[in-house]
Scaffold this motif. Sequence first.
Motif, PDB file in Angstrom:
ATOM      1  N   SER A  40       0.582  -1.196   0.200  1.00  0.00           N
ATOM      2  CA  SER A  40      -0.323  -0.145   0.093  1.00  0.00           C
ATOM      3  C   SER A  40       0.722   1.304   0.015  1.00  0.00           C
ATOM      4  CB  SER A  40      -1.035  -0.011   1.064  1.00  0.00           C
ATOM      5  OG  SER A  40      -0.111  -0.397   2.345  1.00  0.00           O
ATOM      6  N   SER A  41       2.112   1.088   0.286  1.00  0.00           N
ATOM      7  CA  SER A  41       3.031   2.284   0.399  1.00  0.00           C
ATOM      8  C   SER A  41       4.565   2.160   0.631  1.00  0.00           C
ATOM      9  CB  SER A  41       2.695   3.315   1.435  1.00  0.00           C
ATOM     10  OG  SER A  41       2.988   2.709   2.797  1.00  0.00           O
ATOM     11  N   GLY A  42       5.448   3.008   0.207  1.00  0.00           N
ATOM     12  CA  GLY A  42       6.776   2.825   0.380  1.00  0.00           C
ATOM     13  C   GLY A  42       7.062   2.621   1.906  1.00  0.00           C
ATOM     14  N   THR A  43       6.507   3.169   2.674  1.00  0.00           N
ATOM     15  CA  THR A  43       6.533   3.322   4.100  1.00  0.00           C
ATOM     16  C   THR A  43       6.136   1.922   4.600  1.00  0.00           C
ATOM     17  OG1 THR A  43       5.927   5.426   4.080  1.00  0.00           O
ATOM     18  CG2 THR A  43       6.070   4.452   6.302  1.00  0.00           C
ATOM     19  N   ALA A  44       5.035   1.240   4.201  1.00  0.00           N
ATOM     20  CA  ALA A  44       4.683  -0.112   4.747  1.00  0.00           C
ATOM     21  C   ALA A  44       5.672  -1.032   4.186  1.00  0.00           C
ATOM     22  CB  ALA A  44       3.195  -0.431   4.082  1.00  0.00           C
ATOM     23  N   GLY A 101      -0.907   6.129  -4.713  1.00  0.00           N
ATOM     24  CA  GLY A 101      -0.313   5.746  -3.368  1.00  0.00           C
ATOM     25  C   GLY A 101       0.306   4.122  -3.627  1.00  0.00           C
ATOM     26  N   GLY A 102       1.406   3.740  -2.959  1.00  0.00           N
ATOM     27  CA  GLY A 102       1.728   2.293  -3.333  1.00  0.00           C
ATOM     28  C   GLY A 102       3.182   2.132  -3.176  1.00  0.00           C
ATOM     29  N   GLY A 103       3.591   0.770  -3.029  1.00  0.00           N
ATOM     30  CA  GLY A 103       4.958   0.578  -2.856  1.00  0.00           C
ATOM     31  C   GLY A 103       5.127  -0.966  -3.097  1.00  0.00           C
ATOM     32  N   TYR A 116      10.328   0.188  -3.184  1.00  0.00           N
ATOM     33  CA  TYR A 116      10.378   1.270  -4.063  1.00  0.00           C
ATOM     34  C   TYR A 116       8.820   1.943  -3.632  1.00  0.00           C
ATOM     35  CZ  TYR A 116      13.377  -1.249  -7.191  1.00  0.00           C
ATOM     36  OH  TYR A 116      14.703  -1.647  -7.869  1.00  0.00           O
ATOM     37  N   SER A 117       8.559   3.253  -3.904  1.00  0.00           N
ATOM     38  CA  SER A 117       7.415   3.942  -3.535  1.00  0.00           C
ATOM     39  C   SER A 117       6.915   4.279  -4.922  1.00  0.00           C
ATOM     40  CB  SER A 117       7.900   5.146  -2.770  1.00  0.00           C
ATOM     41  OG  SER A 117       6.818   5.865  -2.598  1.00  0.00           O
ATOM     42  N   PHE A 118       5.383   4.313  -4.925  1.00  0.00           N
ATOM     43  CA  PHE A 118       4.670   4.769  -6.081  1.00  0.00           C
ATOM     44  C   PHE A 118       3.832   6.046  -5.670  1.00  0.00           C
ATOM     45  CE2 PHE A 118       5.124   0.282  -6.423  1.00  0.00           C
ATOM     46  CZ  PHE A 118       6.143   0.176  -7.564  1.00  0.00           C
ATOM     47  N   ASN A 119       4.405   6.665  -4.429  1.00  0.00           N
ATOM     48  CA  ASN A 119       3.536   7.949  -4.059  1.00  0.00           C
ATOM     49  C   ASN A 119       3.324   9.123  -5.196  1.00  0.00           C
ATOM     50  OD1 ASN A 119       2.066   9.649  -2.338  1.00  0.00           O
ATOM     51  ND2 ASN A 119       4.133  10.425  -1.504  1.00  0.00           N
ATOM     52  N   GLY A 120       2.585   9.974  -5.197  1.00  0.00           N
ATOM     53  CA  GLY A 120       2.178  10.983  -6.002  1.00  0.00           C
ATOM     54  C   GLY A 120       3.278  11.812  -6.616  1.00  0.00           C
ATOM     55  N   ASN A 121       4.095  11.900  -5.763  1.00  0.00           N
ATOM     56  CA  ASN A 121       5.440  12.666  -6.424  1.00  0.00           C
ATOM     57  C   ASN A 121       6.560  11.901  -7.060  1.00  0.00           C
ATOM     58  OD1 ASN A 121       6.159  11.636  -3.839  1.00  0.00           O
ATOM     59  ND2 ASN A 121       7.085  13.630  -3.038  1.00  0.00           N
ATOM     60  N   LYS A 122       6.411  10.519  -6.913  1.00  0.00           N
ATOM     61  CA  LYS A 122       7.670   9.831  -7.259  1.00  0.00           C
ATOM     62  C   LYS A 122       7.554   9.578  -8.846  1.00  0.00           C
ATOM     63  CE  LYS A 122       9.347   8.866  -3.137  1.00  0.00           C
ATOM     64  NZ  LYS A 122       8.454   9.107  -2.165  1.00  0.00           N
ATOM     65  N   ILE A 123       8.649   8.837  -9.099  1.00  0.00           N
ATOM     66  CA  ILE A 123       8.855   8.968 -10.833  1.00  0.00           C
ATOM     67  C   ILE A 123       7.710   8.339 -11.710  1.00  0.00           C
ATOM     68  CG2 ILE A 123      10.501   7.091 -10.818  1.00  0.00           C
ATOM     69  CD1 ILE A 123      11.906   9.003 -12.886  1.00  0.00           C
ATOM     70  N   LEU A 179      20.388  11.592   5.586  1.00  0.00           N
ATOM     71  CA  LEU A 179      19.837  12.734   4.692  1.00  0.00           C
ATOM     72  C   LEU A 179      18.842  11.930   3.903  1.00  0.00           C
ATOM     73  CD1 LEU A 179      20.143  15.601   3.329  1.00  0.00           C
ATOM     74  CD2 LEU A 179      21.729  14.594   1.857  1.00  0.00           C
ATOM     75  N   THR A 180      17.494  12.131   4.142  1.00  0.00           N
ATOM     76  CA  THR A 180      16.370  11.134   3.713  1.00  0.00           C
ATOM     77  C   THR A 180      15.149  11.677   4.121  1.00  0.00           C
ATOM     78  OG1 THR A 180      15.715   9.175   3.390  1.00  0.00           O
ATOM     79  CG2 THR A 180      16.389   9.695   5.472  1.00  0.00           C
ATOM     80  N   PHE A 181      14.248  11.257   3.654  1.00  0.00           N
ATOM     81  CA  PHE A 181      12.922  11.590   4.105  1.00  0.00           C
ATOM     82  C   PHE A 181      12.436  10.726   5.203  1.00  0.00           C
ATOM     83  CE2 PHE A 181       7.998  10.591   3.036  1.00  0.00           C
ATOM     84  CZ  PHE A 181       7.746  11.576   3.629  1.00  0.00           C
ATOM     85  N   GLU A 206      17.485  -1.813   1.386  1.00  0.00           N
ATOM     86  CA  GLU A 206      17.785  -0.664   0.473  1.00  0.00           C
ATOM     87  C   GLU A 206      16.464   0.121   0.306  1.00  0.00           C
ATOM     88  OE1 GLU A 206      19.453  -2.225  -3.327  1.00  0.00           O
ATOM     89  OE2 GLU A 206      19.761  -0.202  -3.939  1.00  0.00           O
ATOM     90  N   ASP A 207      16.529   1.394   0.538  1.00  0.00           N
ATOM     91  CA  ASP A 207      15.437   2.282   0.366  1.00  0.00           C
ATOM     92  C   ASP A 207      15.409   2.943  -0.898  1.00  0.00           C
ATOM     93  OD1 ASP A 207      13.459   4.190   0.266  1.00  0.00           O
ATOM     94  OD2 ASP A 207      14.088   5.190   2.295  1.00  0.00           O
ATOM     95  N   ALA A 208      14.846   2.233  -1.701  1.00  0.00           N
ATOM     96  CA  ALA A 208      14.876   2.935  -3.244  1.00  0.00           C
ATOM     97  C   ALA A 208      13.816   3.531  -3.754  1.00  0.00           C
ATOM     98  CB  ALA A 208      15.163   1.627  -4.201  1.00  0.00           C
ATOM     99  N   ALA A 209      13.048   4.074  -2.597  1.00  0.00           N
ATOM    100  CA  ALA A 209      11.885   4.740  -2.742  1.00  0.00           C
ATOM    101  C   ALA A 209      12.150   5.964  -4.054  1.00  0.00           C
ATOM    102  CB  ALA A 209      11.194   5.279  -1.602  1.00  0.00           C
ATOM    103  N   GLU A 210      12.948   6.668  -3.954  1.00  0.00           N
ATOM    104  CA  GLU A 210      13.209   7.698  -5.020  1.00  0.00           C
ATOM    105  C   GLU A 210      14.170   7.305  -6.215  1.00  0.00           C
ATOM    106  OE1 GLU A 210      15.000  10.787  -2.695  1.00  0.00           O
ATOM    107  OE2 GLU A 210      13.636  10.994  -1.160  1.00  0.00           O
ATOM    108  N   SER A 211      14.371   6.155  -6.133  1.00  0.00           N
ATOM    109  CA  SER A 211      15.572   5.774  -7.321  1.00  0.00           C
ATOM    110  C   SER A 211      15.197   4.626  -8.083  1.00  0.00           C
ATOM    111  CB  SER A 211      16.878   5.563  -6.600  1.00  0.00           C
ATOM    112  OG  SER A 211      16.701   4.209  -5.946  1.00  0.00           O
TER     113      SER A 211
HETATM  114  C1  LIG Z   1       8.344   8.628  -0.625  1.00  0.00           C
HETATM  115  C2  LIG Z   1       9.547   8.195   0.013  1.00  0.00           C
HETATM  116  C3  LIG Z   1       9.332   6.931   1.194  1.00  0.00           C
HETATM  117  C4  LIG Z   1       7.865   6.477   1.463  1.00  0.00           C
HETATM  118  O1  LIG Z   1       7.122   5.987   0.492  1.00  0.00           O
HETATM  119  P1  LIG Z   1       5.499   6.261   0.304  1.00  0.00           P
HETATM  120  O2  LIG Z   1       5.046   5.389  -0.584  1.00  0.00           O
HETATM  121  O3  LIG Z   1       5.058   7.794   0.393  1.00  0.00           O
HETATM  122  O4  LIG Z   1       5.211   5.615   1.980  1.00  0.00           O
HETATM  123  C5  LIG Z   1      10.383   6.238   1.704  1.00  0.00           C
HETATM  124  N1  LIG Z   1      11.895   6.551   1.611  1.00  0.00           N
HETATM  125  C6  LIG Z   1      12.047   7.723   0.795  1.00  0.00           C
HETATM  126  C7  LIG Z   1      13.482   7.971   1.082  1.00  0.00           C
HETATM  127  C8  LIG Z   1      11.043   8.237   0.148  1.00  0.00           C
HETATM  128  O5  LIG Z   1      11.353   9.260  -0.717  1.00  0.00           O
END
Ligand SMILES: *Cc1c(COP(=O)(O)O)cnc(C)c1O
Length: 497
Positions: free
Chosen positions: A169-173, A309-311, A297-304, A195-197, A273-278
Amino acid sequence: MTPDPFELLKVPATLPWVEAAARMDASAQGVLLAIDGAGRLLRTVTDGDLRRALLQHLPDTTTLAQLPGQAPLTVDESATLAQLQALIQQHGISHVPVVDADGRPVDMVTARELSQRIWMSSPHLGDEETAFVEDAFRSNWIAPLGPHVDGFERELGAYVGVPHAAALSSGTAAMHLGLILLDVQPGDTVFCSSLTFVASCNPIRYCGAQPVFIDAEPGTWNMSPAALERALEWAARENRLPRCVIVVNLYGQSADMDALLPLCERYGVPVLEDAAESLGATYKGRASGSFGAIAVYSFNGNKIITTSGGGMLVARDEATVARARKLSTQAREPAAHYEHTEIGFNYRMSNVLAGIGRGQLRVLPQRVESRRRVFDIYREAFADIARIEWMPEPEGYRSTRWLSCFALAGGGAQERDRILRSLERHSIEARPVWKPMHLQPLYAGAPYFPHAQHAEGGDVAGRLFDAGICLPSGSNLSDADLDRVIDQLRRTLRRTA
Ligand SMILES: *Cc1c(COP(=O)(O)O)cnc(C)c1O
């Protein structure tokens, strides 16, 4: 520096009105700023003012200062976007000059800009998403799970070269489940890039564990191998090795895996590996997100790419991903009566959103190209400004340039905020670089290992936060949008230089 188009708007108030017409055409803004001998704004002159002068047969020698009219509505540099919007609406005006403390015009905001906000990273849909979503409706697979979830997992796994994937459901999940799968327990420590979110490290706390933050290095803006090495040595001495290390790949670029992974291996600590942004980036030819024991990975609205919303959690180990799927669907045991032996979560992605994801995945290569192009346009436009230090892309790395970011050499938070305020005044969304986690009140007191131990050069993340700016970077920005950002940033830099 090339001349600022804004400078073309300024004309001496002693200019005869007939000569102003040609200047008006050259400025292409429908407005001129008539200034006195000291450079102060005397009045604005619109094309309406010149038309009236023509209709009234005013003598050619009548100066702009002598035209009928009144003192202009202006704001100073502290004006916010909301104040400007209110002023424009209230008075039905199309231009508001910004003046400095001495009344000299330094900038101008137009009603048109304010009606066309430029976002930092907005969703960009392709042609195929609706077909997948319609299919989900037609086949009544609206409930979670279904063929698009399976398809999205298979296709994303194939894209990044990792055999198993779980859509969540999200990258955070996905981060939370990743930590659970790596057996993070209450009282454990977990290392994480500073240095991260905040979503990179909040799941550490969900598990009842404690974060230890690791600085960035100047060469990649990602985790510093030097800082990680010192942190691991310290942890080994204290007999408190972390349960895992969260390596973040920031702003579309991989961390230096060839330096970081052997350090973790030496101490037998797995990497999440937090590849949410990559998503879409590569490191030495391999996909970002294919290096950790588990990656997210993340598929939040602002991602590439986005599913609104999703991960996704990916791993080479099949059993790990099977367990992620189980934990994400309330940890049901295989029994008709819903048997449970452990705590689960409601973290699965729905079939409808997975349909959007499949459509988005098909345009991912184009999205990467578009974002890299945005970056290249910025880099070229500011090639003459040596103070702008773009986020580096070392040899062997291929960033997606998810966000185009730079640090101003010798810059500080005050200058950064001044630049951001001026962009915001023009309804251009830009942001500071992430505020590092070791500086967040939420994580006050957590141990932090800087890149270097001497004061100078230590705390790279803190310096990047103070001097760093992320510009609008979306794959759907028009060339006119980019021109607006570039013009405005140039004007601001000229004033702060
Ligand atoms: C966006 C992001 C997340 C979380 O992803 P969500 O889908 O918004 O929960 C985690 N780590 C980084 C570095 C992010 O940029």
